[in-house]
Design a protein around this motif. Sequence first.
Motif, PDB file in Angstrom:
ATOM      1  N   PHE A   8       0.832  -1.205   0.000  1.00  0.00           N
ATOM      2  CA  PHE A   8       0.000   0.000   0.000  1.00  0.00           C
ATOM      3  C   PHE A   8       0.869   1.259   0.000  1.00  0.00           C
ATOM      4  O   PHE A   8       0.561   2.239  -0.680  1.00  0.00           O
ATOM      5  CB  PHE A   8      -0.931  -0.005   1.210  1.00  0.00           C
ATOM      6  N   ASN A   9       1.963   1.219   0.771  1.00  0.00           N
ATOM      7  CA  ASN A   9       2.847   2.378   0.873  1.00  0.00           C
ATOM      8  C   ASN A   9       3.984   2.348  -0.143  1.00  0.00           C
ATOM      9  O   ASN A   9       4.911   3.162  -0.048  1.00  0.00           O
ATOM     10  CB  ASN A   9       3.440   2.468   2.282  1.00  0.00           C
ATOM     11  N   SER A  10       3.948   1.416  -1.072  1.00  0.00           N
ATOM     12  CA  SER A  10       5.049   1.261  -2.013  1.00  0.00           C
ATOM     13  C   SER A  10       5.269   2.540  -2.812  1.00  0.00           C
ATOM     14  O   SER A  10       4.339   3.105  -3.389  1.00  0.00           O
ATOM     15  CB  SER A  10       4.771   0.093  -2.958  1.00  0.00           C
ATOM     16  N   PHE A  11       6.521   2.974  -2.842  1.00  0.00           N
ATOM     17  CA  PHE A  11       6.882   4.181  -3.589  1.00  0.00           C
ATOM     18  C   PHE A  11       8.031   3.952  -4.577  1.00  0.00           C
ATOM     19  O   PHE A  11       7.925   4.380  -5.739  1.00  0.00           O
ATOM     20  CB  PHE A  11       7.254   5.303  -2.611  1.00  0.00           C
ATOM     21  N   PRO A  12       9.131   3.291  -4.183  1.00  0.00           N
ATOM     22  CA  PRO A  12      10.304   3.211  -5.078  1.00  0.00           C
ATOM     23  C   PRO A  12      10.019   2.567  -6.425  1.00  0.00           C
ATOM     24  O   PRO A  12      10.517   3.041  -7.446  1.00  0.00           O
ATOM     25  CB  PRO A  12      11.307   2.379  -4.266  1.00  0.00           C
ATOM     26  N   ILE A  13       9.223   1.492  -6.455  1.00  0.00           N
ATOM     27  CA  ILE A  13       8.989   0.774  -7.710  1.00  0.00           C
ATOM     28  C   ILE A  13       8.253   1.660  -8.706  1.00  0.00           C
ATOM     29  O   ILE A  13       8.675   1.839  -9.852  1.00  0.00           O
ATOM     30  CB  ILE A  13       8.207  -0.532  -7.450  1.00  0.00           C
ATOM     31  N   ILE A  14       7.136   2.242  -8.267  1.00  0.00           N
ATOM     32  CA  ILE A  14       6.319   3.047  -9.172  1.00  0.00           C
ATOM     33  C   ILE A  14       7.062   4.313  -9.588  1.00  0.00           C
ATOM     34  O   ILE A  14       7.073   4.680 -10.773  1.00  0.00           O
ATOM     35  CB  ILE A  14       4.970   3.392  -8.516  1.00  0.00           C
TER      36      ILE A  14
END
Length: 305
Positions: free
Chosen positions: A239-245
């Motif tokens: 839900f908090n994923s940032f680096p990949i996107i």
Amino acid sequence: MSTTSSATRPGRKGPGGLARLGPLPWIGPATLLIVLVVLWPVYEMVRTSFLKISSSGFVRGSAGTDKYKQLFEDPALPSVVVSTVMWTLVVVTTTMVISLALAQLFNQRFPGRRVTRWALIAPWAASLVMTAIGFKWMLNQTSGVLNTVMKDLGLIDGPKDWLGDPSTAWPWMMFVAVFVSLPFTTYTLLAGLQTIPTEVYEAAKVDGTNTWQTYLRITLPLLRPALLVGMVINLINVFNSFPIIWSMTRGGPDSDTATTTVFMYQLKNADIGQSAAMSVVNFALVVVMVVLFLKAARWNQEENR
């Protein structure tokens, strides 16, 4: 000789010094760290969401709830929320299913098991940004390996912009998210499988249960704590994923491939207060999501029996 115990002599002082503080000297540093690293940033985040802040970072006074009104009136927000829900459900569900299968495989004895276990750690050991950028270059429209191979095989007529189109960018980003989530989840479930006593399976065999019945009635119920741990941690991380996107598409074009976390970062350049408001909403969503999941999973069911 006096028969009076030294513990009952008048004037005897109780424990002093650190003994009076009990466990406080031991838990104090950890509590202070939680306050400084978790609670204080949350307080600052909430406070900032009610302020008018210029692009250069100067506070221009109170904004009341205006930043929240602007956020909820943003036409991009509904699609971002829907994308976030789909992103979280697909990545977490796929990760749990594949990890469960891999954990079952690695729990068996076969030649090369140790090597394959070590190999699974590689995606986890590598930096998320490094992994995402590696896939980004592989999917590059002009010099990417995927386009070159598919064109040579006659599968496509010309180079395709995989990350420029949301319909293809989302599946690839989900693939990368599952790829980097598998190691931790698999080892969590593998640890759970290895805690199940072999005597339980022997007793089930004596009772005449088949493999499928044993798996449903014994393995999955006893694996429930490990499944819950893996599920909750994956829910929070994905839900908090940032680096990949951010590394692969930066949430573009516009916000078509953005989750709420990436959208929050995009808002930072235009309005810091609105970005802080999005942070508060994001934080609340995570807390509600985890609480609802734990309630639905009946985390305390075994303790209440």
